[in-house]
Design a protein around this motif. Structure first.
Motif, PDB file in Angstrom:
ATOM      1  N   UNK A  27       0.865  -1.175   0.000  1.00  0.00           N
ATOM      2  CA  UNK A  27       0.000   0.000   0.000  1.00  0.00           C
ATOM      3  C   UNK A  27       0.900   1.223   0.000  1.00  0.00           C
ATOM      4  N   UNK A  29      -0.026   4.678  -1.832  1.00  0.00           N
ATOM      5  CA  UNK A  29      -0.972   5.298  -2.759  1.00  0.00           C
ATOM      6  C   UNK A  29      -0.341   6.337  -3.675  1.00  0.00           C
ATOM      7  N   UNK A  33      -3.301   2.869  -6.214  1.00  0.00           N
ATOM      8  CA  UNK A  33      -4.081   2.295  -5.115  1.00  0.00           C
ATOM      9  C   UNK A  33      -4.088   0.772  -5.138  1.00  0.00           C
ATOM     10  N   UNK A  35      -2.462  -2.912  -5.077  1.00  0.00           N
ATOM     11  CA  UNK A  35      -1.289  -3.343  -4.318  1.00  0.00           C
ATOM     12  C   UNK A  35      -0.097  -3.720  -5.199  1.00  0.00           C
ATOM     13  N   UNK A 133      -7.557  10.395  -3.831  1.00  0.00           N
ATOM     14  CA  UNK A 133      -7.897   9.477  -2.744  1.00  0.00           C
ATOM     15  C   UNK A 133      -7.539  10.019  -1.357  1.00  0.00           C
ATOM     16  N   UNK A 201      -4.877   9.499   6.965  1.00  0.00           N
ATOM     17  CA  UNK A 201      -6.060   8.632   6.989  1.00  0.00           C
ATOM     18  C   UNK A 201      -7.089   9.108   7.987  1.00  0.00           C
ATOM     19  N   UNK A 204      -9.144  11.649   6.336  1.00  0.00           N
ATOM     20  CA  UNK A 204     -10.027  11.090   5.314  1.00  0.00           C
ATOM     21  C   UNK A 204     -11.245  10.406   5.926  1.00  0.00           C
ATOM     22  N   UNK A 205     -11.035   9.633   6.971  1.00  0.00           N
ATOM     23  CA  UNK A 205     -12.140   8.897   7.587  1.00  0.00           C
ATOM     24  C   UNK A 205     -11.830   8.696   9.065  1.00  0.00           C
ATOM     25  N   UNK A 208     -12.949   5.631  10.928  1.00  0.00           N
ATOM     26  CA  UNK A 208     -12.334   4.343  10.612  1.00  0.00           C
ATOM     27  C   UNK A 208     -10.867   4.262  11.031  1.00  0.00           C
ATOM     28  N   UNK A 209     -10.179   5.413  11.011  1.00  0.00           N
ATOM     29  CA  UNK A 209      -8.745   5.396  11.295  1.00  0.00           C
ATOM     30  C   UNK A 209      -8.424   6.437  12.354  1.00  0.00           C
TER      31      UNK A 209
ATOM     32  N   UNK B  42      -7.783 -12.857  -1.250  1.00  0.00           N
ATOM     33  CA  UNK B  42      -8.243 -11.523  -1.628  1.00  0.00           C
ATOM     34  C   UNK B  42      -8.397 -11.425  -3.145  1.00  0.00           C
ATOM     35  N   UNK B 172     -13.903   3.148   2.545  1.00  0.00           N
ATOM     36  CA  UNK B 172     -12.927   3.349   3.616  1.00  0.00           C
ATOM     37  C   UNK B 172     -11.563   3.676   3.076  1.00  0.00           C
ATOM     38  N   UNK B 173     -11.241   3.143   1.931  1.00  0.00           N
ATOM     39  CA  UNK B 173      -9.951   3.435   1.328  1.00  0.00           C
ATOM     40  C   UNK B 173     -10.090   4.533   0.284  1.00  0.00           C
ATOM     41  N   UNK B 174     -11.283   5.152   0.258  1.00  0.00           N
ATOM     42  CA  UNK B 174     -11.487   6.343  -0.544  1.00  0.00           C
ATOM     43  C   UNK B 174     -11.183   6.151  -2.021  1.00  0.00           C
ATOM     44  N   UNK B 175     -11.345   4.926  -2.467  1.00  0.00           N
ATOM     45  CA  UNK B 175     -10.862   4.582  -3.794  1.00  0.00           C
ATOM     46  C   UNK B 175     -12.065   4.392  -4.726  1.00  0.00           C
ATOM     47  N   UNK B 176     -12.559   5.504  -5.284  1.00  0.00           N
ATOM     48  CA  UNK B 176     -13.859   5.472  -5.944  1.00  0.00           C
ATOM     49  C   UNK B 176     -13.792   5.380  -7.463  1.00  0.00           C
TER      50      UNK B 176
END
Lengths: 266, 218
Positions: A27, A29, A33, A35, A133, A201, A204-205, A208-209, B42, B172-176
């Motif tokens: 990860x 970014x 995004x 992997x 992102x 992070x 951003x959220x 969540x983080x 995954x 959650x990973x903002x990856x839209x």
């Protein structure tokens, strides 16, 4: 080649993750995004010349080039578990030295309560920056006592080699008791602050983080459980996921958080 | 206008079947030659999830394509495409149940209950089951065309749930990036139906009012 002296305190019975997995499943970014993308795209990152500027609440602010930074303390090899917030983990031998060595050198003032790491943000070298992102540059941070903990490793290499670009070359943090994203990669700036830094992070959220983001099997991510994890490269199809350990198994750090409600400050 | 004869149609259908199976075969082959990457589960979960959405979109594209091209025979391919959407959804769900939960149903249901993105994904999958079950000619007859059609129109809602599942997963990973592309395609496919429905309603409305006017005494 960059082989630190093996530190026997941080040896591990867990099997080391294959180098190929650790360098192709990332990860990062700033390089995409997906992997697999960092390994494909990070070739454009120029890691020399490189300087890290140290600013803020310190008596001796300075800008260090990579060579002087690397010579600041003896290089050690330490094998750490790495637990990603997404529910997978790896076991990686890192080369570096405790961040505390650098902190002591720059002499923080009494006002320094937090430390902030900023990752390079250069569109010419990092194609992922065109994507919205995250807010760039990537910023991470620690509380001062966390940063001073000997486990917090300022890292220059892995597997006896200098860091591959996709793993955060030329210098990154490794904070093994926190989820992986807390360890900033390709650091260009370290600031000492009075206030808690606004981290990428978390901005951003925030639900969540959290700022702390300690590995904690009892606090789930809103969209998945953190109670278990899949060990990359070791667990096969039919292996049950392993139990995640509090602080990723690094119980030494528990004393940093006595009296804190870790469900609230997750 | 292209209009295949029965032999050509059979060949076309068989080719399409083989193509639709390719993503699955790819996973099996990759598993054997160790090409599923560092996190194989995954990889499989994402791939089967993606292909469920692809096939839902392809299935929903049959009617618009038929109307735009006038190739009415396309409708005869729709059942197979819809069943492939179900096949990939079932693989996706099985991966989740098997490799994430090892058939621990209570744990699985806890996960479904606690996490909205899994909740909607699970509902979408459950709602697909009756559609797959009633896809045979016999079931169409038994239900009657009207009721069957009504039941199968729930796929519009199902695809929206599937979209929401995907969107939340990436949120959650903002990856839209991908959800936006998908969402646009789904929106176009669904809005076409709304447009046709409204157009048809207006036209029958006009016809009816014309009839009414004629009946009025002069």
């Amino acid at each position: 080649k960059l082989l630190g002296k093996q530190n026997p305190v941080y040896l591990m019975t867990d099997k080391t993750t294959p180098y190929k997995d650790a360098t192709t499943y990332n990860n990062y970014y700033e390089f995409g995004t997906d992997k697999a993308e960092p390994a494909q795209n990070a070739g454009t990152l120029k890691t020399r010349p490189w300087t890290v500027s140290i600013e803020g609440e310190v008596k001796k602010p300075m800008t260090l080039d990579l060579d002087s930074l690397m010579k600041l303390a003896p290089m050690e090899q330490r094998i750490y578990r790495l637990r990603c917030v997404e529910g997978w983990s790896m076991v990686i031998p890192w080369e570096g030295y405790s961040l505390s060595a650098l902190i002591k050198k720059v002499e923080p003032t009494g006002n320094a309560k937090y430390i902030e790491f900023t990752t390079l943000a250069d569109k010419k070298q990092m194609p992922g920056l065109n994507s919205p992102v995250l807010e760039w540059p990537y910023v991470e941070g620690l509380r001062m006592d966390e940063a001073m903990h000997p486990l917090a490793l300022l890292t220059f290499g892995m597997y006896g080699e200098v860091l591959p670009n996709q793993n955060g070359a030329p210098v990154r943090m490794v904070v093994p008791w926190k989820y992986g994203f807390k360890s900033a990669k390709s650091i260009v700036k370290i600031r000492f602050l009075k206030e808690q830094p606004k981290t990428a992070w978390n901005l951003t959220a925030a639900n969540e983080y959290g700022f702390y983001s300690n590995v904690n099997p009892t606090v789930d991510h809103p969209r998945w459980s953190q109670a278990t994890e899949r060990r990359i490269g070791e667990d096969g199809f039919f292996t049950k996921k392993r139990k995640t350990l509090m602080f990723n198994g690094y119980n030494d750090v528990a004393s940093l958080y006595t009296g804190m409600d870790l469900k609230k400050y997750f | 206008m292209i209009n295949p004869n029965p032999k050509q149609f059979r060949l076309l259908k068989a080719t399409l079947f083989a193509l639709a199976l390719l993503p699955f075969i790819r996973l099996v082959v990759y598993a054997f030659i160790d090409q599923l990457g560092a996190n194989p589960i995954e990889f499989i979960t994402r791939s089967t999830g993606d292909w469920t959405l692809y096939f839902l979109c392809i299935t929903l594209a049959v009617t618009p394509l038929r109307r735009f091209t006038g190739w009415n025979w396309l409708i005869k391919l729709r059942r197979m495409l819809g069943l492939f959407a179900f096949f990939y959804a079932a693989s996706h769900f099985t991966t989740f149940l098997w490799f994430d939960h090892f058939f621990d149903i209570t744990e699985m249901l806890k996960d479904v209950y606690k996490r909205p993105f899994i909740t909607v994904g699970f509902i979408a999958f459950v709602l697909l089951i009756p559609l797959a079950v009633t896809s045979t000619n016999g079931m169409i007859k038994r239900l009657g065309g009207k009721r069957w059609q009504w039941l199968h129109r729930t796929v519009y809602g199902i695809v929206m749930l599937g979209m929401l599942h995907f969107w939340w997963m990436r949120a959650g990973k903002h990856n839209f990036e991908k959800p936006i592309i998908f969402g646009t395609i789904v929106a176009i496919l669904l809005l076409l139906r709304v447009y046709w429905y409204l157009k048809q309603k207006r036209e029958t409305g006009i016809r009816q009012s014309a009839v009414v006017q004629k009946r009025q005494p002069t």
